[in-house]
Design a protein around this motif. Structure first.
Motif, mmCIF file in Angstrom:
data_model
loop_
_atom_site.group_PDB
_atom_site.id
_atom_site.type_symbol
_atom_site.label_atom_id
_atom_site.label_comp_id
_atom_site.label_asym_id
_atom_site.label_seq_id
_atom_site.Cartn_x
_atom_site.Cartn_y
_atom_site.Cartn_z
ATOM 1 N N GLU A 67 -1.223 3.367 5.320
ATOM 2 C CA GLU A 67 -0.344 2.983 6.419
ATOM 3 C C GLU A 67 0.080 1.523 6.247
ATOM 4 O O GLU A 67 -0.473 0.783 5.425
ATOM 5 C CB GLU A 67 -1.071 3.191 7.755
ATOM 6 C CG GLU A 67 -1.546 4.625 7.966
ATOM 7 C CD GLU A 67 -2.362 4.786 9.239
ATOM 8 O OE1 GLU A 67 -1.883 4.379 10.309
ATOM 9 O OE2 GLU A 67 -3.497 5.306 9.149
ATOM 10 N N ASP A 68 1.041 1.107 7.038
ATOM 11 C CA ASP A 68 1.557 -0.258 6.910
ATOM 12 C C ASP A 68 0.664 -1.232 7.671
ATOM 13 O O ASP A 68 0.960 -1.646 8.798
ATOM 14 C CB ASP A 68 2.996 -0.340 7.426
ATOM 15 C CG ASP A 68 3.985 0.292 6.472
ATOM 16 O OD1 ASP A 68 3.719 0.279 5.256
ATOM 17 O OD2 ASP A 68 5.024 0.802 6.939
ATOM 18 N N LEU A 69 -0.428 -1.632 7.040
ATOM 19 C CA LEU A 69 -1.353 -2.588 7.654
ATOM 20 C C LEU A 69 -0.891 -4.022 7.458
ATOM 21 O O LEU A 69 -1.271 -4.908 8.224
ATOM 22 C CB LEU A 69 -2.749 -2.423 7.041
ATOM 23 C CG LEU A 69 -3.386 -1.038 7.144
ATOM 24 C CD1 LEU A 69 -4.741 -1.035 6.444
ATOM 25 C CD2 LEU A 69 -3.532 -0.618 8.603
ATOM 26 N N TYR A 70 -0.096 -4.254 6.422
ATOM 27 C CA TYR A 70 0.416 -5.586 6.096
ATOM 28 C C TYR A 70 1.930 -5.507 5.907
ATOM 29 O O TYR A 70 2.461 -4.479 5.485
ATOM 30 C CB TYR A 70 -0.210 -6.113 4.796
ATOM 31 C CG TYR A 70 -1.720 -6.199 4.816
ATOM 32 C CD1 TYR A 70 -2.366 -7.326 5.310
ATOM 33 C CD2 TYR A 70 -2.499 -5.154 4.328
ATOM 34 C CE1 TYR A 70 -3.759 -7.407 5.326
ATOM 35 C CE2 TYR A 70 -3.879 -5.221 4.338
ATOM 36 C CZ TYR A 70 -4.503 -6.348 4.843
ATOM 37 O OH TYR A 70 -5.879 -6.422 4.856
ATOM 38 N N TYR A 71 2.592 -6.610 6.208
ATOM 39 C CA TYR A 71 4.023 -6.674 5.916
ATOM 40 C C TYR A 71 4.229 -6.695 4.403
ATOM 41 O O TYR A 71 3.368 -7.152 3.649
ATOM 42 C CB TYR A 71 4.637 -7.924 6.547
ATOM 43 C CG TYR A 71 4.614 -7.925 8.051
ATOM 44 C CD1 TYR A 71 5.443 -7.070 8.775
ATOM 45 C CD2 TYR A 71 3.751 -8.767 8.756
ATOM 46 C CE1 TYR A 71 5.414 -7.061 10.154
ATOM 47 C CE2 TYR A 71 3.721 -8.759 10.135
ATOM 48 C CZ TYR A 71 4.549 -7.902 10.842
ATOM 49 O OH TYR A 71 4.510 -7.885 12.212
ATOM 50 N N HIS A 72 5.381 -6.227 3.971
ATOM 51 C CA HIS A 72 5.698 -6.225 2.541
ATOM 52 C C HIS A 72 6.129 -7.610 2.049
ATOM 53 O O HIS A 72 5.890 -7.950 0.895
ATOM 54 C CB HIS A 72 6.818 -5.217 2.238
ATOM 55 C CG HIS A 72 6.378 -3.784 2.309
ATOM 56 N ND1 HIS A 72 5.965 -3.184 3.477
ATOM 57 C CD2 HIS A 72 6.289 -2.831 1.339
ATOM 58 C CE1 HIS A 72 5.644 -1.920 3.230
ATOM 59 N NE2 HIS A 72 5.817 -1.687 1.948
ATOM 60 N N TRP B 39 -1.001 -9.537 8.711
ATOM 61 C CA TRP B 39 -1.133 -8.108 8.995
ATOM 62 C C TRP B 39 -0.065 -7.717 10.006
ATOM 63 O O TRP B 39 0.469 -8.548 10.750
ATOM 64 C CB TRP B 39 -2.527 -7.754 9.478
ATOM 65 C CG TRP B 39 -3.078 -8.449 10.702
ATOM 66 C CD1 TRP B 39 -2.403 -9.189 11.649
ATOM 67 C CD2 TRP B 39 -4.453 -8.466 11.117
ATOM 68 N NE1 TRP B 39 -3.258 -9.658 12.603
ATOM 69 C CE2 TRP B 39 -4.527 -9.223 12.314
ATOM 70 C CE3 TRP B 39 -5.618 -7.898 10.612
ATOM 71 C CZ2 TRP B 39 -5.726 -9.442 12.998
ATOM 72 C CZ3 TRP B 39 -6.810 -8.111 11.290
ATOM 73 C CH2 TRP B 39 -6.856 -8.878 12.466
ATOM 74 N N THR B 40 0.285 -6.456 10.025
ATOM 75 C CA THR B 40 1.248 -5.956 11.003
ATOM 76 C C THR B 40 0.549 -5.762 12.342
ATOM 77 O O THR B 40 -0.684 -5.857 12.443
ATOM 78 C CB THR B 40 1.836 -4.614 10.545
ATOM 79 O OG1 THR B 40 0.764 -3.657 10.453
ATOM 80 C CG2 THR B 40 2.534 -4.739 9.198
ATOM 81 N N THR B 41 1.310 -5.452 13.368
ATOM 82 C CA THR B 41 0.705 -5.178 14.671
ATOM 83 C C THR B 41 -0.173 -3.932 14.599
ATOM 84 O O THR B 41 -1.194 -3.842 15.296
ATOM 85 C CB THR B 41 1.797 -4.996 15.742
ATOM 86 O OG1 THR B 41 2.771 -6.039 15.616
ATOM 87 C CG2 THR B 41 1.200 -5.061 17.141
ATOM 88 N N ILE C 113 9.140 -5.482 12.625
ATOM 89 C CA ILE C 113 8.104 -6.019 13.505
ATOM 90 C C ILE C 113 8.046 -5.150 14.757
ATOM 91 O O ILE C 113 9.078 -4.874 15.378
ATOM 92 C CB ILE C 113 8.382 -7.477 13.905
ATOM 93 C CG1 ILE C 113 8.358 -8.380 12.670
ATOM 94 C CG2 ILE C 113 7.339 -7.958 14.915
ATOM 95 C CD1 ILE C 113 8.613 -9.838 12.980
ATOM 96 N N ASP C 114 6.832 -4.738 15.117
ATOM 97 C CA ASP C 114 6.622 -3.926 16.314
ATOM 98 C C ASP C 114 5.721 -4.675 17.295
ATOM 99 O O ASP C 114 4.905 -5.517 16.907
ATOM 100 C CB ASP C 114 5.938 -2.598 15.967
ATOM 101 C CG ASP C 114 6.710 -1.795 14.931
ATOM 102 O OD1 ASP C 114 7.946 -1.716 15.070
ATOM 103 O OD2 ASP C 114 6.082 -1.268 13.996
ATOM 104 N N VAL C 115 5.872 -4.346 18.570
ATOM 105 C CA VAL C 115 4.911 -4.775 19.575
ATOM 106 C C VAL C 115 4.350 -3.531 20.254
ATOM 107 O O VAL C 115 5.034 -2.506 20.351
ATOM 108 C CB VAL C 115 5.528 -5.726 20.624
ATOM 109 C CG1 VAL C 115 5.976 -7.017 19.964
ATOM 110 C CG2 VAL C 115 6.698 -5.083 21.351
ATOM 111 N N PHE C 116 3.104 -3.618 20.681
ATOM 112 C CA PHE C 116 2.447 -2.520 21.392
ATOM 113 C C PHE C 116 2.340 -2.921 22.854
ATOM 114 O O PHE C 116 1.593 -3.845 23.195
ATOM 115 C CB PHE C 116 1.050 -2.259 20.811
ATOM 116 C CG PHE C 116 1.035 -1.557 19.490
ATOM 117 C CD1 PHE C 116 2.070 -1.697 18.582
ATOM 118 C CD2 PHE C 116 -0.034 -0.755 19.138
ATOM 119 C CE1 PHE C 116 2.051 -1.052 17.363
ATOM 120 C CE2 PHE C 116 -0.076 -0.097 17.908
ATOM 121 C CZ PHE C 116 0.975 -0.246 17.019
#
Length: 383
Positions: free
Chosen positions: A194-199, A204-206, A256-259
């Motif tokens: 899964e996308d745990l880190y940005y490319h 790390w990603t959200t 970029i996502d926010v939860f």
């Protein structure tokens, strides 16, 4: 044969003219254009012209400062960085400024083992603090970087040092001192597809922060059974620091996502930026989405001290000693603490002992990414 020779001569003649024109542009630009104070592409302050002082001339310091100034203020710097990276890539080079051109679109920052004396000083400061404040619950989450979890995506024979022995040693030292170590490496390995880190960025990603939060919550005794979130994409044009630093994959972008909490019992928080003397009702500064450093969406970037107040039933206060990885992590914690105090030791010059007493802190969390933790010396000074 003669026609081929003429074509080659014509090609090199045009290439020579092109470089001559570029040289003229550079020379004219260096005279006309003013110095640039900040590089949006590299997300950092650029060196300014050093003052001419006799002692600096004698020691050789002026020459070094001026060389840095020339490099930072080189005309059309951004264009040349991209051009150099493109040329290097065509020649088969897969590393630039410590950034590796990984597989599946990933750019990955290498890990450099710290000097042993620097490492010992930081760990000794943490263990001494733990023993001095044995009445506090203390936790440490040192997040592995992509170079650790996604090492299979590194180019062949990349000489990046291994983070794991250093994290293991740190874990043993802190555990012996009474600090609970939150080791997320197995969790991240389980979710590495899964996308745990940005490319294009070192953070790390959200989603990565969320998985880390779930594990931290279990260790810290936080009940997450009522947690519920809506995932909201807020940008699909994020170009991170690794892209800027290396020049690789300059046209590629991240999302970029926010939860956002969506439960019936969701509480509203007040975010107090202490040094700036301003308050906000949101963890997110959406104006940063219009800048290159879009990760600064989370709390507007790094600050010396931030206090988050939430009207929870619990009266607990948590102190977070952190780097920028915490910025996308802490919003998950906010629903479970009456007060969270975020301190970034790189910018904080206050009295930490006094803060512990005044704010009646019951818990402490160290939250860093491994690359920053092992390279930085500010935590030792703050403790």
């Amino acid at each position: 044969m003669k026609k081929s020779l003429r074509n080659y001569r014509l090609f090199f003649h045009r290439l020579g003219l092109l470089f001559f024109l570029l040289l003229i542009i550079v020379l004219v630009s260096s005279i006309i254009l003013p110095d640039t104070g900040f590089s949006e592409k590299e997300n950092r302050v650029l060196a300014s012209r050093p003052a001419l002082k006799l002692d600096q001339l004698v020691s050789g310091g002026y020459e070094k400062q001026f060389e840095t100034y020339e490099n930072d203020q080189f005309p059309l710097r951004d264009m040349w960085i991209t051009l150099k990276a493109t040329t290097d890539r065509l020649m088969g080079k897969v590393e630039e400024n410590g950034v590796y051109l990984g597989k599946n679109g990933y750019l990955m920052e290498g890990f450099n083992a710290p000097p042993q004396t620097q490492y010992d000083a930081t760990v000794n400061a943490m263990t001494a603090f733990a023993q001095k404040h044995s009445d506090l619950k203390q936790y440490a989450l040192i997040a592995p970087n992509s170079v650790n979890i996604l090492k299979s995506k590194l180019p062949a024979f990349a000489p990046a040092d291994n983070q794991n022995p250093w994290i293991d040693n740190l874990k043993d030292s802190l555990t012996s001192a009474g600090v609970t170590f939150i080791d997320i490496r197995d969790t991240f390995t389980d979710h590495k597809t899964e996308d745990l880190y940005y490319h294009t960025d070192h953070h790390w990603t959200t989603l990565g922060a969320y998985y880390a939060y779930l594990q931290a919550a279990a260790v810290m005794g936080i009940d997450t059974s009522s947690d519920s979130y809506d995932k909201a994409p807020v940008s699909q044009t994020f170009k991170g620091t690794l892209s800027a630093k290396s020049g690789f994959r300059s046209s590629e972008t991240d999302e970029i996502d926010v939860f956002l909490p969506n439960g019936d019992n969701t509480l509203s928080s007040v975010v107090n930026y202490v040094e700036e003397q301003k308050k906000s009702a949101s963890f997110y500064d959406t104006s940063k989405l219009n800048t290159r450093d879009k990760y600064a969406l989370f709390f507007g970037g790094n600050h010396a001290q931030i206090k988050i107040s939430t009207p929870t039933e619990s009266n607990n206060t948590l102190l977070v000693l952190k780097d920028s990885y915490a910025n996308s992590f802490v919003p998950f914690l906010a629903q479970h603490y009456r007060k969270i105090i975020m301190i970034d030791p790189r910018y904080y010059y206050g009295d930490l002992e006094q803060l512990l007493q005044v704010e009646n802190v019951q818990e402490v969390l160290y939250l860093y990414n491994a690359n920053t933790f092992f390279a930085d010396t500010s935590l030792e000074l703050a403790l």
